[in-house]
Design a protein around this motif. Structure first.
Motif, PDB file in Angstrom:
ATOM      1  N   TYR A  85       1.210  -8.228   5.984  1.00 18.24           N
ATOM      2  CA  TYR A  85       1.332  -7.959   4.555  1.00 18.24           C
ATOM      3  C   TYR A  85       2.752  -7.527   4.196  1.00 18.24           C
ATOM      4  O   TYR A  85       3.201  -7.712   3.065  1.00 18.24           O
ATOM      5  CB  TYR A  85       0.347  -6.868   4.121  1.00 18.24           C
ATOM      6  CG  TYR A  85      -1.060  -7.350   3.912  1.00 18.24           C
ATOM      7  CD1 TYR A  85      -1.337  -8.525   3.216  1.00 18.24           C
ATOM      8  CD2 TYR A  85      -2.146  -6.620   4.418  1.00 18.24           C
ATOM      9  CE1 TYR A  85      -2.643  -8.952   3.025  1.00 18.24           C
ATOM     10  CE2 TYR A  85      -3.457  -7.053   4.220  1.00 18.24           C
ATOM     11  CZ  TYR A  85      -3.686  -8.216   3.524  1.00 18.24           C
ATOM     12  OH  TYR A  85      -4.975  -8.653   3.330  1.00 18.24           O
ATOM     13  N   LEU A  88       5.505 -10.727   5.975  1.00 15.93           N
ATOM     14  CA  LEU A  88       5.375 -12.036   5.324  1.00 15.93           C
ATOM     15  C   LEU A  88       5.099 -11.904   3.830  1.00 15.93           C
ATOM     16  O   LEU A  88       4.545 -12.809   3.209  1.00 15.93           O
ATOM     17  CB  LEU A  88       4.253 -12.853   5.987  1.00 15.93           C
ATOM     18  CG  LEU A  88       4.442 -13.168   7.479  1.00 15.93           C
ATOM     19  CD1 LEU A  88       3.241 -13.929   8.016  1.00 15.93           C
ATOM     20  CD2 LEU A  88       5.726 -13.943   7.717  1.00 15.93           C
ATOM     21  N   TYR A  91       3.812 -13.773   0.431  1.00 18.69           N
ATOM     22  CA  TYR A  91       3.064 -15.008   0.623  1.00 18.69           C
ATOM     23  C   TYR A  91       1.763 -14.792   1.395  1.00 18.69           C
ATOM     24  O   TYR A  91       0.741 -15.420   1.094  1.00 18.69           O
ATOM     25  CB  TYR A  91       3.945 -16.038   1.335  1.00 18.69           C
ATOM     26  CG  TYR A  91       5.273 -16.232   0.655  1.00 18.69           C
ATOM     27  CD1 TYR A  91       5.348 -16.884  -0.584  1.00 18.69           C
ATOM     28  CD2 TYR A  91       6.450 -15.734   1.207  1.00 18.69           C
ATOM     29  CE1 TYR A  91       6.565 -17.046  -1.229  1.00 18.69           C
ATOM     30  CE2 TYR A  91       7.662 -15.892   0.567  1.00 18.69           C
ATOM     31  CZ  TYR A  91       7.722 -16.539  -0.656  1.00 18.69           C
ATOM     32  OH  TYR A  91       8.925 -16.678  -1.308  1.00 18.69           O
ATOM     33  N   TYR A  92       1.798 -13.920   2.384  1.00 20.09           N
ATOM     34  CA  TYR A  92       0.598 -13.691   3.185  1.00 20.09           C
ATOM     35  C   TYR A  92      -0.516 -13.113   2.324  1.00 20.09           C
ATOM     36  O   TYR A  92      -1.679 -13.529   2.418  1.00 20.09           O
ATOM     37  CB  TYR A  92       0.919 -12.748   4.345  1.00 20.09           C
ATOM     38  CG  TYR A  92      -0.206 -12.612   5.348  1.00 20.09           C
ATOM     39  CD1 TYR A  92      -0.316 -13.495   6.412  1.00 20.09           C
ATOM     40  CD2 TYR A  92      -1.157 -11.598   5.221  1.00 20.09           C
ATOM     41  CE1 TYR A  92      -1.343 -13.379   7.335  1.00 20.09           C
ATOM     42  CE2 TYR A  92      -2.188 -11.473   6.136  1.00 20.09           C
ATOM     43  CZ  TYR A  92      -2.280 -12.364   7.190  1.00 20.09           C
ATOM     44  OH  TYR A  92      -3.311 -12.250   8.091  1.00 20.09           O
ATOM     45  N   ASP A  93      -0.166 -12.160   1.480  1.00 25.49           N
ATOM     46  CA  ASP A  93      -1.162 -11.538   0.599  1.00 25.49           C
ATOM     47  C   ASP A  93      -1.784 -12.564  -0.340  1.00 25.49           C
ATOM     48  O   ASP A  93      -3.005 -12.555  -0.570  1.00 25.49           O
ATOM     49  CB  ASP A  93      -0.501 -10.414  -0.202  1.00 25.49           C
ATOM     50  CG  ASP A  93      -1.473  -9.759  -1.167  1.00 25.49           C
ATOM     51  OD1 ASP A  93      -2.529  -9.284  -0.720  1.00 25.49           O
ATOM     52  OD2 ASP A  93      -1.176  -9.722  -2.380  1.00 25.49           O
ATOM     53  N   LYS A  94      -0.957 -13.458  -0.876  1.00 23.63           N
ATOM     54  CA  LYS A  94      -1.490 -14.462  -1.810  1.00 23.63           C
ATOM     55  C   LYS A  94      -2.392 -15.455  -1.085  1.00 23.63           C
ATOM     56  O   LYS A  94      -3.395 -15.921  -1.649  1.00 23.63           O
ATOM     57  CB  LYS A  94      -0.346 -15.207  -2.505  1.00 23.63           C
ATOM     58  CG  LYS A  94       0.661 -14.301  -3.207  1.00 23.63           C
ATOM     59  CD  LYS A  94      -0.009 -13.177  -3.987  1.00 23.63           C
ATOM     60  CE  LYS A  94       1.006 -12.153  -4.475  1.00 23.63           C
ATOM     61  NZ  LYS A  94       0.380 -10.894  -4.926  1.00 23.63           N
ATOM     62  N   LEU A  95      -2.052 -15.777   0.162  1.00 20.25           N
ATOM     63  CA  LEU A  95      -2.895 -16.676   0.954  1.00 20.25           C
ATOM     64  C   LEU A  95      -4.266 -16.044   1.185  1.00 20.25           C
ATOM     65  O   LEU A  95      -5.299 -16.719   1.056  1.00 20.25           O
ATOM     66  CB  LEU A  95      -2.227 -16.988   2.291  1.00 20.25           C
ATOM     67  CG  LEU A  95      -3.055 -17.825   3.284  1.00 20.25           C
ATOM     68  CD1 LEU A  95      -3.316 -19.212   2.721  1.00 20.25           C
ATOM     69  CD2 LEU A  95      -2.351 -17.908   4.639  1.00 20.25           C
ATOM     70  N   ASP A 164       2.640  -8.263  -9.250  1.00 15.10           N
ATOM     71  CA  ASP A 164       1.898  -8.497  -8.013  1.00 15.10           C
ATOM     72  C   ASP A 164       0.402  -8.571  -8.293  1.00 15.10           C
ATOM     73  O   ASP A 164      -0.293  -9.468  -7.788  1.00 15.10           O
ATOM     74  CB  ASP A 164       2.189  -7.373  -7.015  1.00 15.10           C
ATOM     75  CG  ASP A 164       1.368  -7.498  -5.746  1.00 15.10           C
ATOM     76  OD1 ASP A 164       1.615  -8.441  -4.968  1.00 15.10           O
ATOM     77  OD2 ASP A 164       0.458  -6.673  -5.539  1.00 15.10           O
ATOM     78  N   ASP A 168      -2.136 -11.812  -7.963  1.00 15.64           N
ATOM     79  CA  ASP A 168      -3.380 -11.751  -7.194  1.00 15.64           C
ATOM     80  C   ASP A 168      -4.525 -12.360  -8.001  1.00 15.64           C
ATOM     81  O   ASP A 168      -5.335 -13.135  -7.474  1.00 15.64           O
ATOM     82  CB  ASP A 168      -3.719 -10.305  -6.835  1.00 15.64           C
ATOM     83  CG  ASP A 168      -2.803  -9.739  -5.764  1.00 15.64           C
ATOM     84  OD1 ASP A 168      -2.095 -10.531  -5.112  1.00 15.64           O
ATOM     85  OD2 ASP A 168      -2.800  -8.508  -5.582  1.00 15.64           O
ATOM     86  N   MET A 171      -4.260 -16.155  -8.047  1.00 18.42           N
ATOM     87  CA  MET A 171      -4.752 -16.766  -6.817  1.00 18.42           C
ATOM     88  C   MET A 171      -6.279 -16.697  -6.753  1.00 18.42           C
ATOM     89  O   MET A 171      -6.926 -17.631  -6.271  1.00 18.42           O
ATOM     90  CB  MET A 171      -4.142 -16.070  -5.602  1.00 18.42           C
ATOM     91  CG  MET A 171      -2.625 -16.136  -5.539  1.00 18.42           C
ATOM     92  SD  MET A 171      -1.963 -17.817  -5.713  1.00 18.42           S
ATOM     93  CE  MET A 171      -2.551 -18.582  -4.212  1.00 18.42           C
TER      94      MET A 171
END
Length: 222
Positions: A85, A88, A91-95, A164, A168, A171
């Motif tokens: 988190y 990355l 991007y990792y959080d959005k994935l 942010d 979220d 996404m």
């Protein structure tokens, strides 16, 4: 006890991811991160939820949904254990939001199918799609409230400003639309009743005629 068909070999992917979560539990405890180890253990138990919940129900979750549940929880666990988190970000959080929201949407879809099969409620295609969208976005909102509360009470740093949080939600919406699209395509097929029975107990003695047809089908039959 349910009598589900023999699972596809793809189910072993779920077992593999569950094993990775257990490794995260062990590594966290060995590193002295007991809270992370506890949280990862809870995540592992949640991957078992579909099996436990459906054991006494005439419903067989597709292995793909079980896989998505395990994958969503694994990504969240590794986001903290592996600090992805942070390293990355963002991007990792959005994935994780995208995959998790699509998973929630598919679960909502199969809950609607279960309700229809059992005759508890009757939903047309539009109602099911709306149910998927609303349920997924509601789950996303609850998650953001949890993050806000944790930051305020425990001094964590889960939220990083309005942008942010809004990304979220974006996404989450994309994931909900993907799940709703899968539902719309599936329900548009003529084999709607066969699809409903696919996730029901094959040992059930119900015949297709026992499942009430769509209102439109009733109108055509008059």
């Amino acid at each position: 006890m349910t009598s589900c068909p023999s699972p596809s070999r793809g189910v072993y992917l779920t077992y593999f991811i569950q094993g990775l979560i257990l490794l995260a539990v062990a590594s966290s405890i060995m590193a002295g991160e007991y809270f992370l180890g506890f949280a990862s253990g809870i995540a592992f138990l949640l991957t078992m939820a579909p099996t436990l919940v459906t054991r006494n129900l005439r419903l067989c979750f597709p292995w793909e949904v079980n896989l998505l549940i395990a994958l969503s929880l694994y990504l969240h666990v590794m986001g903290h254990v592996g600090e992805y988190y942070v390293t990355l970000a963002p991007y990792y959080d959005k994935l994780t939001h995208l995959i998790s929201s699509a998973t929630v949407g598919l679960i909502a879809f199969f809950l609607a199918i279960l309700a229809e099969y059992r005759g508890d409620i009757r939903l047309n295609r539009t109602a099911i799609i709306v149910f998927i969208l609303v349920s997924t976005l509601a789950a996303g909102a609850i998650w953001e409230i949890y993050e806000f509360a944790a930051d305020q009470i425990f001094g964590t740093d889960l939220q990083h400003g309005n942008t942010d949080t809004m990304m979220d939600f974006v996404m989450d919406l994309i994931g909900a639309v993907i799940a709703a699209g899968v539902a719309a395509i599936t329900l548009a097929k003529e084999e709607r009743h066969q699809f409903i029975r696919l996730f029901a107990d094959p040992s059930s003695k119900l015949e297709p005629a026992d499942i009430s047809p769509e209102p439109a089908e009733l109108a055509r039959s008059r």
